[in-house]
Every structure is written in C-alpha cells, then in structure tokens.
Design an enzyme around this catalytic site. Structure first.
Site, PDB file in Angstrom:
ATOM      1  CG  HIS A 172      -1.635  -1.046   1.709  1.00 51.38           C
ATOM      2  ND1 HIS A 172      -1.320  -2.281   2.377  1.00 51.38           N
ATOM      3  CD2 HIS A 172      -3.133  -1.190   1.410  1.00 51.38           C
ATOM      4  CE1 HIS A 172      -2.443  -3.024   2.494  1.00 51.38           C
ATOM      5  NE2 HIS A 172      -3.488  -2.256   1.892  1.00 51.38           N
TER       6      HIS A 172
ATOM      7  CG  ASP B  58       1.879  -0.971   3.487  1.00 52.27           C
ATOM      8  OD1 ASP B  58       1.132  -0.751   4.538  1.00 52.27           O
ATOM      9  OD2 ASP B  58       1.638  -1.935   2.416  1.00 52.27           O
TER      10      ASP B  58
END
Ligand code: XLS
Ligand code: NI
Ligand code: NI
Length: 434
Positions: A99, A102
């Site tokens: 993501h 992240d």
C-alpha cells in the site's frame, strides 16, 4: 546493506536438514510440475504492510515490535526498503505487494505525501532492477488515516472521495511504472456502521462511479495488468459493500464492469463471510472473474481477521485444487497477507513464518497437482451429472416450457431415483493425496 537479518543465510531447499534448520523442505523453486517451475505456479509474494509496517498491536495493547526503521522520515523509509529487499533475497521471493502508506511517510499535505511516495517508488524500482524481484500488486491505503473513518469512495464528504480518487490515480500510476502485474482495490472502510446515518444507495453509486474511473484510467495509461477487487464481509465496518465474490459480481454487473475487474480472494475473508476458501475460488472461476489469492488463515474461534500464516495442508490443497481447475494463475499469485503473532519479536521469526508458509503451500500445491492429474474428482463429478448428456435433459435446459415438461412427466417413464452423493468416498480419495 543493513544488519537486521545478520547471521541468517539464504534459505535453500534441503529436505534432509536438521529439525530446526531454516530450510525449505517442500518448496523447490525449480522443481517442474506439469511442465512449469514451482515458483512460476505459486508466484509467492510478501505483503509489505504486515512484514515491515505493522507494529504488533492488538485491541488491548500497542506496539511490541521495535524495528530500527519505525518512524516517519524518508531515511527510515529507505532503510525499510533495504530490509524488505534483503528479506526477499534471503527467501528467494519472486514478488511483493504494497500500500502507499506502507512504503512512504505521510506528508503534511497531499503534495508532500506524493513527493515522498514517488521518491520511494523510484528507490524500489532501482532495487527491483538490481535483484529481479517483481511487483505482484500495488494498492492504496484508504482506511488507516482518520480522514477515511467514514469511508473513501463511499464517504458522505465529497472531498474525501476526491482525495481517494487522487490517491488511487497515483498508486495505479506507480504500479504501472514498476511493471506491477495487478492493481488491488480492497474496500477498507467502504461500508457502514449504522443505517441511521447512512444513504446506502448513494454510497454504492459513488463506489460504482469510482471504480469506473479507475478502469478508465487503467486504459488511459495502458496498464496491462489486472484490476482486482478483494471482497471482505466485515471488519473494519459492520457492513462492507464488497461482502463476498457473489456480492461483488452483482456490483460489477450493476456498473457494467464485469469484463474489467477480477477478484483477489483471501482465505480469512472467505471464512468471515461464512464460506470456505475453495467456495469463493470456485465461484469466481465459474463467473470468469478469478484473479489472485491472499493466502492466510483465521483463527476459527475468534471470528476476527487474524491474518495468520497458513499451516493446514488439507485445506490449502483444496484451495490450490480450485486454482488448478481455473487453469492456474495468469497475472495473479499467492500473496502472504499474513502477520506474525505479536510475541514473535525476532528477525528470525519473520523468516521462519514465510519459510513455513511457502512449504505448506508447496506441499499443498503438489498434492493438488497430483489429484488434478489423477482426475478422480473430475471423473466422479462427470459421472454424477452424466444424466444431463441425454437428449431430453438437454432440451429441458434449452427451449422447453413448463407445459411441455409437465406433459412428458405426466406421460410416465420419468421416475427419479435418489443416488448417493458419495461424500465420504470422495473425502477418502482426497485423503490419499493430502
Ligand atoms: C485486509 C485486507 C488488506 C488487503 C489490501 O483485511 O486483506 O490487507 O489485502 O488492502
Ligand atoms: Ni485481510
Ligand atoms: Ni488481503
């Protein structure tokens, strides 16, 4: 080079190694199964969020992991990237997934977050070239930050819709830039807590238009990978709009997208929806929308998305059997959407978790491939439905009316006799392989 995994050697295939050696005992990347390398069948991926971003919290306590890269600077984001690629190399992992949240620190503004993101994407791109690790899929985190608490595309506030659309545009562009093979949309908070404050019809229409725009953008930039929706029935919101494969298919039909979007099916989500993993896989295949899998397992008592690494060969084998029946993965793969238990503090735990999971999957896949090659279940299935090959039966499905069928049955000669479903015999058959 960091020293996070210092002293941990590259994991090799060595079935005869001593009991606690960190080796593959079933996963041999180069082993040929039906003319294809095991690595190319299974297409394993590490989930960046669980392995490198998750701090080890649960509802009763916060962070337990103390990783040297935790913090919100670009330097630390780069260190996290270094460690990630070191782990991919130790494991021989062919793929990874992320993501946006992240991999980059959140900035003070959209523009700053975007700059951080693009810089890290370029850094990841350099690492990928150096190492040959590939991106299975990218996705946008539209659920963690408080701005998304009432949804992303389905938010009552149009500014959150716009922010989310802009974020997905950048994540899809970055996925394309890195040569990603898929782009995933999991509707994190696309659902509601209470109907008392929710316009369900409006929210679903917002989600439909949002997805159409994502499809339009995919074609505009020439992204050749698959767009995947990941169904989940609840958690975080009480009622998620993308409950399961069947629900999402209805949604895709409503918005004319059934030829554009496929499914990323997660083991734990299937269980939360009251299905088996293989049910969701088989349904997606029968609807022509199977794409990829998130491999994990739930605790069957907790009723929550515990995201544990897989460890059940018979269950996993039945899932891969359905993947094989679907013709295997094309752009999809096996993403370990799984996290350590919060007491598993050591770098070695991270390696052991993936080694074990890859071995479980390899063993399960081999069992599934042997069963598929043997063909016993397919033969039994064909025999069970053989009556449908008869001429009368064919016309009953094609063109007959109730009147005509009634006349035939009333004339006599049609006298159905119940036959055994042979479930135990078939379960015994499966046990021979797993
Ligand atoms: C959460 C989901 C998430 C998706 C990616 O339950 O599994 O991790 O896979 O957003
Ligand atoms: Ni999940
Ligand atoms: Ni997932």
């Amino acid at each position: 080079m960091t020293d996070f995994f210092a002293g941990i050697p590259t994991v090799t295939y060595d079935p005869s190694a001593p009991m606690d050696a960190l080796v593959y005992r079933h996963y041999d990347a180069d082993e040929m199964i039906n003319g294809k390398r095991m690595e190319d069948h299974l297409r394993f991926a590490v989930a960046w969020w669980h392995s490198f971003a998750w701090p080890g919290g649960d509802p009763f306590g916060g962070q337990t992991f103390e990783r040297p890269w935790f913090g919100d600077t670009m330097g630390l984001a780069r260190m996290k990237t270094d460690v990630a690629f070191e782990m991919f190399a130790i494991l021989g992992q062919p793929f990874f997934c992320w993501h946006d949240a992240d991999i980059r620190p959140e900035g003070a503004s959209f523009a700053e977050s975007k700059r951080n993101f693009e810089e890290i994407i370029d850094y990841i791109g350099e690492k990928m070239t150096g190492q040959g690790t590939r991106l299975l899929w990218g996705t946008a985190n539209l659920f963690s930050h408080r701005r998304f608490m009432s949804g992303a595309a389905t938010n009552p506030d149009p500014e959150v819709f716009a922010w989310s659309a802009a974020t997905v545009k950048n994540c899809l562009d970055a996925t394309h830039k890195l040569g990603g093979e898929n782009y995933v949309l999991w509707g994190g908070r696309e659902g509601y807590e209470t109907l008392l404050n929710t316009d369900l019809k409006r929210e679903r229409a917002q989600a439909g238009r949002f997805l159409q725009m994502v499809v339009e953008h995919k074609h505009k930039i020439g992204f050749k990978g698959a767009l995947l929706i990941e169904p989940k029935p609840q958690e975080p919101t009480k009622h998620q709009y993308d409950y399961d494969v069947a629900t999402v298919y209805g949604f895709l039909k409503e918005f004319g997208l059934e030829g554009e979007v496929q499914m990323n099916i997660e083991q734990g989500h299937a269980i939360l929806a009251g299905h088996s993993f293989e049910h969701e896989l088989a349904l997606a295949t029968s609807l022509g929308i199977f794409g990829s899998i998130d491999m994990n397992r739930n605790d069957y008592q907790s009723g929550w998305d515990t995201d544990q690494f897989p460890n059940n060969v018979p269950e996993t084998a039945l899932a891969y059997y359905e993947v094989l029946r679907a013709g295997g993965f094309t752009t999809g793969g096996t993403n370990f959407d799984a996290k350590l238990r919060r007491q598993s503090l050591d770098p070695q735990d991270l390696i052991a978790a993936h080694v074990g999971a890859m071995d479980i999957c390899a063993r399960s896949f081999k069992a599934a491939a042997a069963m598929h090659a043997d063909g016993g279940l397919e033969a039994a299935r064909a025999a069970r439905y053989a009556g449908w090959d008869g001429e009368a039966a064919k016309t009953w499905l094609q063109g007959s009316t109730l009147d005509e069928i009634e006349a035939q049955v009333a004339a006599g000669g049609i006298d159905p006799q119940p036959r055994s479903g042979r479930q135990e015999i078939l379960e015994n058959y499966v046990s021979r392989f797993v």
